[in-house]
Design a protein around this motif. Structure first.
Motif, PDB file in Angstrom:
ATOM      1  N   ARG A   8       0.840  -1.211   0.000  1.00  0.00           N
ATOM      2  CA  ARG A   8       0.000   0.000   0.000  1.00  0.00           C
ATOM      3  C   ARG A   8       0.872   1.257   0.000  1.00  0.00           C
ATOM      4  N   LEU A   9       1.923   1.238   0.792  1.00  0.00           N
ATOM      5  CA  LEU A   9       2.825   2.381   0.843  1.00  0.00           C
ATOM      6  C   LEU A   9       3.470   2.610  -0.525  1.00  0.00           C
ATOM      7  N   ALA A  10       3.843   1.529  -1.202  1.00  0.00           N
ATOM      8  CA  ALA A  10       4.469   1.646  -2.519  1.00  0.00           C
ATOM      9  C   ALA A  10       3.542   2.325  -3.532  1.00  0.00           C
ATOM     10  N   ILE A  63       7.938   9.096  -6.076  1.00  0.00           N
ATOM     11  CA  ILE A  63       8.948   8.258  -6.723  1.00  0.00           C
ATOM     12  C   ILE A  63      10.217   9.041  -7.042  1.00  0.00           C
ATOM     13  N   PHE A  64      10.046  10.212  -7.644  1.00  0.00           N
ATOM     14  CA  PHE A  64      11.168  10.988  -8.164  1.00  0.00           C
ATOM     15  C   PHE A  64      11.503  12.177  -7.280  1.00  0.00           C
ATOM     16  N   PRO A 121      13.790   9.588  -1.399  1.00  0.00           N
ATOM     17  CA  PRO A 121      14.371   8.767  -0.323  1.00  0.00           C
ATOM     18  C   PRO A 121      13.435   7.683   0.216  1.00  0.00           C
ATOM     19  N   ILE A 122      12.152   7.947   0.260  1.00  0.00           N
ATOM     20  CA  ILE A 122      11.223   6.937   0.790  1.00  0.00           C
ATOM     21  C   ILE A 122      11.059   5.787  -0.199  1.00  0.00           C
ATOM     22  N   ALA A 123      10.915   6.104  -1.471  1.00  0.00           N
ATOM     23  CA  ALA A 123      10.815   5.053  -2.487  1.00  0.00           C
ATOM     24  C   ALA A 123      12.107   4.230  -2.503  1.00  0.00           C
ATOM     25  N   GLU A 169      15.026  -1.941   1.327  1.00  0.00           N
ATOM     26  CA  GLU A 169      14.657  -2.809   2.447  1.00  0.00           C
ATOM     27  C   GLU A 169      13.666  -3.913   2.067  1.00  0.00           C
ATOM     28  N   PHE A 170      12.852  -3.655   1.054  1.00  0.00           N
ATOM     29  CA  PHE A 170      11.773  -4.603   0.757  1.00  0.00           C
ATOM     30  C   PHE A 170      11.664  -4.940  -0.722  1.00  0.00           C
TER      31      PHE A 170
END
Length: 126
Positions: free
Chosen positions: A29-31, A36-37, A45-47, A53-54
């Motif tokens: 869901r977070l993805a 993204i950019f 950084p979050i993407a 990590e996943f």
């Protein structure tokens, strides 16, 4: 429900803790939601953290794909495709095999699409 503040470090830490405790559903869901950019053709950084990590979870990569496909554009799409190409080049040798395979498949597709779009752009001016 309040919007997620992707600039708030504490909130992001809580979200990643929640994701680790409820994976894979929360991660997928977070993805779908993360930016993204960055403006300079790098991963947000979050993407990037999700990928690092996943990235071994295929549904996370699939939902990042779906997220990347949601945009509107006016004019030639080549600059967007070239930016996408740049971010996938950054991870094509990623230590997680699933991620590097995903990146390389995207690079093949993007290279073909850039060629097709450049031809389409030329045809518009004939």
């Amino acid at each position: 429900m309040d919007a997620i503040d992707f600039e708030n470090h504490d909130e992001i830490m809580k979200i990643f803790d929640w994701c680790k405790n409820t994976k894979p559903l929360a991660l997928t869901r977070l993805a779908e939601l993360v930016p993204i950019f960055e403006e300079n053709a790098t991963w947000h950084p979050i993407a990037f953290r999700l990928i690092n990590e996943f990235g071994d979870i295929q549904d996370v990569l699939n939902n990042l794909d779906a997220n990347m496909g949601t945009f509107s554009w006016v004019g030639s799409i080549v600059p967007l495709l070239e930016s996408q190409k740049e971010i996938f080049v950054q991870i094509q040798s990623h230590p997680v095999g699933n991620v590097s395979q995903w990146a390389n498949l995207h690079l093949e597709y993007i290279n073909k699409r850039i060629k097709d779009e450049k031809n389409r752009d030329k045809e518009m001016f004939l």
